[in-house]
Design a protein around this motif. Structure first.
Motif, mmCIF file in Angstrom:
data_model
loop_
_atom_site.group_PDB
_atom_site.id
_atom_site.type_symbol
_atom_site.label_atom_id
_atom_site.label_comp_id
_atom_site.label_asym_id
_atom_site.label_seq_id
_atom_site.Cartn_x
_atom_site.Cartn_y
_atom_site.Cartn_z
ATOM 1 N N THR A 1 -1.705 1.992 13.395
ATOM 2 C CA THR A 1 -2.327 2.430 12.149
ATOM 3 C C THR A 1 -2.748 1.223 11.314
ATOM 4 O OG1 THR A 1 -0.218 2.497 10.963
ATOM 5 C CG2 THR A 1 -0.945 4.547 12.014
ATOM 6 N N ALA A 2 -3.689 1.477 10.426
ATOM 7 C CA ALA A 2 -4.083 0.522 9.396
ATOM 8 C C ALA A 2 -4.241 1.337 8.119
ATOM 9 C CB ALA A 2 -5.377 -0.182 9.757
ATOM 10 N N SER A 3 -3.646 0.871 7.034
ATOM 11 C CA SER A 3 -3.639 1.641 5.785
ATOM 12 C C SER A 3 -4.305 0.889 4.648
ATOM 13 C CB SER A 3 -2.200 1.966 5.388
ATOM 14 O OG SER A 3 -1.573 2.736 6.382
ATOM 15 N N CYS A 4 -5.003 1.642 3.821
ATOM 16 C CA CYS A 4 -5.623 1.066 2.631
ATOM 17 C C CYS A 4 -4.556 0.851 1.563
ATOM 18 C CB CYS A 4 -6.691 2.014 2.074
ATOM 19 S SG CYS A 4 -8.104 2.207 3.172
ATOM 20 N N PRO A 5 -4.725 -0.192 0.752
ATOM 21 C CA PRO A 5 -3.774 -0.413 -0.344
ATOM 22 C C PRO A 5 -3.900 0.679 -1.405
ATOM 23 C CG PRO A 5 -5.472 -2.128 -0.306
ATOM 24 C CD PRO A 5 -5.738 -1.230 0.843
ATOM 25 N N ALA A 6 -2.872 0.811 -2.223
ATOM 26 C CA ALA A 6 -2.882 1.799 -3.307
ATOM 27 C C ALA A 6 -4.108 1.571 -4.191
ATOM 28 C CB ALA A 6 -1.612 1.672 -4.136
#
Length: 118
Positions: free
Chosen positions: A46-51
């Motif tokens: 996975t790769a997640s966007c920052p808040a």
């Protein structure tokens, strides 16, 4: 619909208005284990966007562990909600692990238009 029509739909006007802080987030590299008998080794990444940012796209890359690239397959790659890109890959090589990495394209979105297909 042709690729050109799709590109025009999502051009600079696009479906979402983002500021100039569009960037790619690289997820952690994950090992795809070797196959065991007739069962492929498999892994998810996975790769997640920052808040405060929204996922606007993404993708994944599989790196083979040797020259037998046909043994390493990206099986699935898609958005998981509005913050994360998810990818799944398999490895049929019985001796050498491979690598999988997901990428998320993130931006601060100020407006999202809802589009209804005809």
């Amino acid at each position: 619909m042709t690729a050109a029509a799709v590109a025009m739909m999502f051009g600079t006007a696009g479906l979402a208005q983002a500021n100039s802080d569009l960037h790619i987030v690289q997820g952690a590299e994950v090992t795809i284990p070797p196959a065991t008998g007739s069962f492929a080794g498999n892994a998810a990444a996975t790769a997640s966007c920052p808040a405060g940012e929204t996922l606007t796209g993404g993708g994944a890359n599989v790196t083979s562990g040797n020259s037998y690239t046909q043994n390493y397959k990206l099986v699935s790659s898609f958005p998981n909600g509005n913050q994360q890109w998810w990818a799944y890959a398999t490895n049929m090589d019985p001796n050498t692990p491979g690598k999988l990495r997901a990428y998320a394209i993130c931006a601060k979105v100020t407006n999202v238009d809802v589009v209804t297909a005809p």
